[in-house]
Design a protein around this motif. Structure first.
Motif, PDB file in Angstrom:
ATOM      1  N   GLN A   1      19.361  25.674  56.565  1.00  0.00           N
ATOM      2  CA  GLN A   1      18.331  26.330  57.362  1.00  0.00           C
ATOM      3  C   GLN A   1      17.834  27.603  56.684  1.00  0.00           C
ATOM      4  N   LEU A   2      18.725  28.293  55.970  1.00  0.00           N
ATOM      5  CA  LEU A   2      18.310  29.480  55.231  1.00  0.00           C
ATOM      6  C   LEU A   2      17.300  29.120  54.143  1.00  0.00           C
ATOM      7  N   VAL A   3      17.602  28.060  53.396  1.00  0.00           N
ATOM      8  CA  VAL A   3      16.690  27.631  52.328  1.00  0.00           C
ATOM      9  C   VAL A   3      15.357  27.182  52.921  1.00  0.00           C
TER      10      VAL A   3
ATOM     11  N   GLU B   1      19.357  33.126  66.613  1.00  0.00           N
ATOM     12  CA  GLU B   1      20.515  33.453  67.440  1.00  0.00           C
ATOM     13  C   GLU B   1      21.506  34.333  66.682  1.00  0.00           C
ATOM     14  N   VAL B   2      21.723  34.014  65.390  1.00  0.00           N
ATOM     15  CA  VAL B   2      22.650  34.821  64.586  1.00  0.00           C
ATOM     16  C   VAL B   2      22.106  36.227  64.391  1.00  0.00           C
ATOM     17  N   TYR B   3      20.823  36.353  64.080  1.00  0.00           N
ATOM     18  CA  TYR B   3      20.216  37.672  63.918  1.00  0.00           C
ATOM     19  C   TYR B   3      20.329  38.482  65.206  1.00  0.00           C
ATOM     20  N   ALA B   4      20.130  37.818  66.341  1.00  0.00           N
ATOM     21  CA  ALA B   4      20.233  38.515  67.629  1.00  0.00           C
ATOM     22  C   ALA B   4      21.656  38.990  67.881  1.00  0.00           C
ATOM     23  N   LYS B   5      22.644  38.177  67.505  1.00  0.00           N
ATOM     24  CA  LYS B   5      24.043  38.579  67.696  1.00  0.00           C
ATOM     25  C   LYS B   5      24.380  39.814  66.872  1.00  0.00           C
ATOM     26  N   LEU B   6      23.891  39.855  65.646  1.00  0.00           N
ATOM     27  CA  LEU B   6      24.174  41.007  64.798  1.00  0.00           C
ATOM     28  C   LEU B   6      23.459  42.259  65.316  1.00  0.00           C
TER      29      LEU B   6
ATOM     30  N   MET C   1      20.261  36.043  50.585  1.00  0.00           N
ATOM     31  CA  MET C   1      19.142  35.337  51.205  1.00  0.00           C
ATOM     32  C   MET C   1      19.081  35.629  52.697  1.00  0.00           C
ATOM     33  N   PHE C   2      20.245  35.625  53.340  1.00  0.00           N
ATOM     34  CA  PHE C   2      20.293  35.904  54.778  1.00  0.00           C
ATOM     35  C   PHE C   2      19.759  37.303  55.076  1.00  0.00           C
ATOM     36  N   LEU C   3      20.174  38.287  54.288  1.00  0.00           N
ATOM     37  CA  LEU C   3      19.752  39.662  54.532  1.00  0.00           C
ATOM     38  C   LEU C   3      18.283  39.868  54.192  1.00  0.00           C
ATOM     39  N   GLN C   4      17.769  39.127  53.205  1.00  0.00           N
ATOM     40  CA  GLN C   4      16.357  39.248  52.862  1.00  0.00           C
ATOM     41  C   GLN C   4      15.451  38.683  53.947  1.00  0.00           C
TER      42      GLN C   4
END
Length: 234
Positions: free
Chosen positions: A63-65, A79-84, A107-110
């Protein structure tokens, strides 16, 4: 207080996962000890329990790619971004290859919403074959956390292969973990007690624009652009 650990491990049994879990376990133990001490001093008071969660980016790799290539973010990533963004503290743990943290984490942080870590304490943790990789997270990830307005803690936790087998007197890994946890709890508990959560005042626009459900902001709005004459000081 809630601490979310994000790992970029290539397997479920990796040392990066183990390191993240050790940091969380140390935080739990320190919180319980502090609560017991507080109860002895003031039995009528009670502290909120520490809530922890571990998220492995390995499960979101495809999903990141896709998100990087198409600019369309999935519900799982949102959902993951919201949790963080709603955590009181965050632990980032990743393996280091060829002197750089694995690309999944970068990649996730970008793709992270702009300023999405505003005011959130972040522990940087990594694993590698030798201590030569110990500054990789500081060199590559610390600037990204600063850009996202997060508070990367001074103590970075690195665990080389030898750290898992040699005595603590030689490695000092437990002391590094305890130092990082002390910094984490000191800042994170302040957010949990009097903080307002990270969603307030933070932009939700990521690397590919604005997240779903959020009113987009036109960066070229004439009313928000500084006149050229003013830039030239005329």
């Amino acid at each position: 207080m809630k601490i979310t650990a994000l790992t970029a491990s290539l397997s479920e049994s990796s040392t990066s996962n183990r390191l993240a879990q050790r940091i969380l376990d140390t935080a739990k133990q320190a919180t319980e000890t502090a609560a017991e001490t507080a109860n002895e001093a003031a039995p009528e008071t009670s502290a909120d329990p520490l809530e922890t969660e571990v998220i492995n980016l390995r499960e979101l790799s495809h999903q990141l790619v896709d998100s990087m290539l198409t600019g369309v973010q999935s519900d799982a990533l949102d959902e993951v971004y919201a949790k963080l963004r709603t955590s009181d503290a965050v632990v980032l743990a990743a393996p280091v290859y060829n002197a750089a943290p694995i690309g999944l984490l970068t990649m996730f942080l970008q793709l992270f919403p702009e300023a999405g870590l505003r005011g959130i304490p972040v522990v940087l943790a990594s694993t590698g074959g030798t201590a030569r990789h110990s500054l990789a997270m500081d060199q590559h990830i610390r600037p990204i956390i600063a850009y996202l307005k997060g508070l990367a803690l001074p103590t970075t936790v690195f665990a080389a292969t030898d750290d898992w087998g040699l005595p603590e007197e030689q490695t000092g890994m437990c002391r590094r973990i305890e130092a990082a946890v002390e910094e984490l709890l000191e800042l994170g508990s302040g957010r949990g007690a009097g903080g307002t959560g990270n969603s307030r005042g933070a932009s939700t626009s990521g690397a590919h624009g604005t997240s779903r459900g959020v009113e987009p902001v036109d960066e070229f709005d004439p009313n928000t652009i500084t006149p050229f004459e003013q830039l030239l000081g005329r």
